[in-house]
Motif scaffolding. Sequence first.
Motif, short mmCIF file in Angstrom:
data_model
loop_
_atom_site.label_atom_id
_atom_site.label_comp_id
_atom_site.label_asym_id
_atom_site.label_seq_id
_atom_site.Cartn_x
_atom_site.Cartn_y
_atom_site.Cartn_z
N VAL A 161 1.54 -0.90 1.69
CA VAL A 161 0.46 -0.08 1.13
C VAL A 161 0.65 1.35 1.64
O VAL A 161 1.37 1.59 2.61
CB VAL A 161 -0.94 -0.60 1.54
N ALA A 162 -0.03 2.29 0.98
CA ALA A 162 0.04 3.68 1.41
C ALA A 162 -1.04 4.02 2.43
O ALA A 162 -0.90 4.98 3.18
CB ALA A 162 -0.09 4.61 0.20
N HIS A 163 -2.11 3.23 2.45
CA HIS A 163 -3.24 3.50 3.35
C HIS A 163 -3.77 2.16 3.85
O HIS A 163 -3.82 1.18 3.09
CB HIS A 163 -4.33 4.26 2.60
N PRO A 164 -4.20 2.08 5.11
CA PRO A 164 -4.66 0.79 5.64
C PRO A 164 -5.86 0.22 4.90
O PRO A 164 -6.05 -1.00 4.88
CB PRO A 164 -4.99 1.10 7.11
N GLY A 165 -6.67 1.09 4.28
CA GLY A 165 -7.82 0.60 3.52
C GLY A 165 -7.44 -0.18 2.29
O GLY A 165 -8.28 -0.89 1.71
N GLU A 166 -6.18 -0.09 1.87
CA GLU A 166 -5.72 -0.81 0.69
C GLU A 166 -5.28 -2.24 1.02
O GLU A 166 -5.00 -3.03 0.10
CB GLU A 166 -4.53 -0.07 0.05
N TYR A 167 -5.23 -2.57 2.30
CA TYR A 167 -4.72 -3.88 2.71
C TYR A 167 -5.90 -4.79 3.05
O TYR A 167 -6.73 -4.45 3.89
CB TYR A 167 -3.80 -3.74 3.91
N ARG A 168 -5.95 -5.92 2.41
CA ARG A 168 -7.12 -6.80 2.53
C ARG A 168 -7.18 -7.54 3.85
O ARG A 168 -8.27 -7.82 4.37
CB ARG A 168 -7.11 -7.80 1.37
N TRP A 169 -6.03 -7.89 4.43
CA TRP A 169 -6.01 -8.85 5.52
C TRP A 169 -5.95 -8.18 6.88
O TRP A 169 -5.11 -8.47 7.71
CB TRP A 169 -4.85 -9.82 5.32
N SER A 170 -6.86 -7.24 7.10
CA SER A 170 -6.95 -6.59 8.40
C SER A 170 -8.40 -6.23 8.69
O SER A 170 -9.28 -6.36 7.82
CB SER A 170 -6.08 -5.33 8.46
N SER A 171 -8.63 -5.75 9.90
CA SER A 171 -9.97 -5.37 10.33
C SER A 171 -10.33 -3.94 9.99
O SER A 171 -11.41 -3.47 10.35
CB SER A 171 -10.08 -5.57 11.85
N TYR A 172 -9.45 -3.23 9.26
CA TYR A 172 -9.71 -1.81 9.00
C TYR A 172 -11.03 -1.61 8.25
O TYR A 172 -11.81 -0.71 8.59
CB TYR A 172 -8.56 -1.20 8.19
N ALA A 173 -11.30 -2.43 7.25
CA ALA A 173 -12.52 -2.25 6.46
C ALA A 173 -13.76 -2.38 7.33
O ALA A 173 -14.76 -1.68 7.11
CB ALA A 173 -12.55 -3.26 5.31
N ALA A 174 -13.72 -3.26 8.31
CA ALA A 174 -14.87 -3.41 9.20
C ALA A 174 -14.99 -2.24 10.16
O ALA A 174 -16.07 -1.67 10.34
CB ALA A 174 -14.74 -4.72 9.99
#
Length: 235
Positions: free
Chosen positions: A132-145
């Motif tokens: 992905v270009a940005h961590p927010g685009e990746y579903r399987w991580s804690s970035y969104a939280a």
Amino acid sequence: MTRRARLLLPRTPLHLIQRGNNRSVCFADHDDCLAYLQLLEEVSRACSVDIHAYVLMTNHVHLLATPRVDPQAISAMMKRIGQVYVQRFNRRYQRTGTLFEGRFRSCLVGESRYLLACHAYIELNPVRAGMVAHPGEYRWSSYAANAQGQVDPIVTPHGAVMELGAGAADRHGAYRELFRHHLANGLVDEIRQVTHSGLVLGTPRFQQQVAELLGRRTVRGTPGRKPRRPPEDVE
């Protein structure tokens, strides 16, 4: 040869990597990821371990976690997750045998600067891998939280993250600022090295404090011949 005991302390964060055996795939699709995260939520609660950050990659897992009381709780947590998840994976794909490497790699993490760097290191994994270009685009991580305030029952924010802002909006904004620039290569290498070596990520003062508490070496020895590193996928 006797395996060296891990450096573990109660209420002290641990960065860990669990890799697929021979770097084999351990998450083949979304259902695998969902099953692992459900287990992580259930077992971390049962073992009294706080999960601050995570990412599931195709063939390995990164976690940043703190045992609330018993420093051995993280090992118990990973053992239980491994047992249940591997049984499920083997049934689903009609395979037998081990899935993960026998022993996860880990390092103690000290001080806010290093802990926040470890957050970024973990959640930028898919970016470094070119997925992905940005961590927010990746579903399987804690970035969104951590960065966007999305509800994630797995994640318990560390105090260093809570101190980034007085309110949620300020805190999430400050957290996103950590990702405006990629981590310096030297810091990425340091995190990799101490995690693979089972040592301590932190200032010399913190490393010395841990050494005195545990009576163990906490930094790499004077290098002689450098060990060969296997060709590595992104960590």
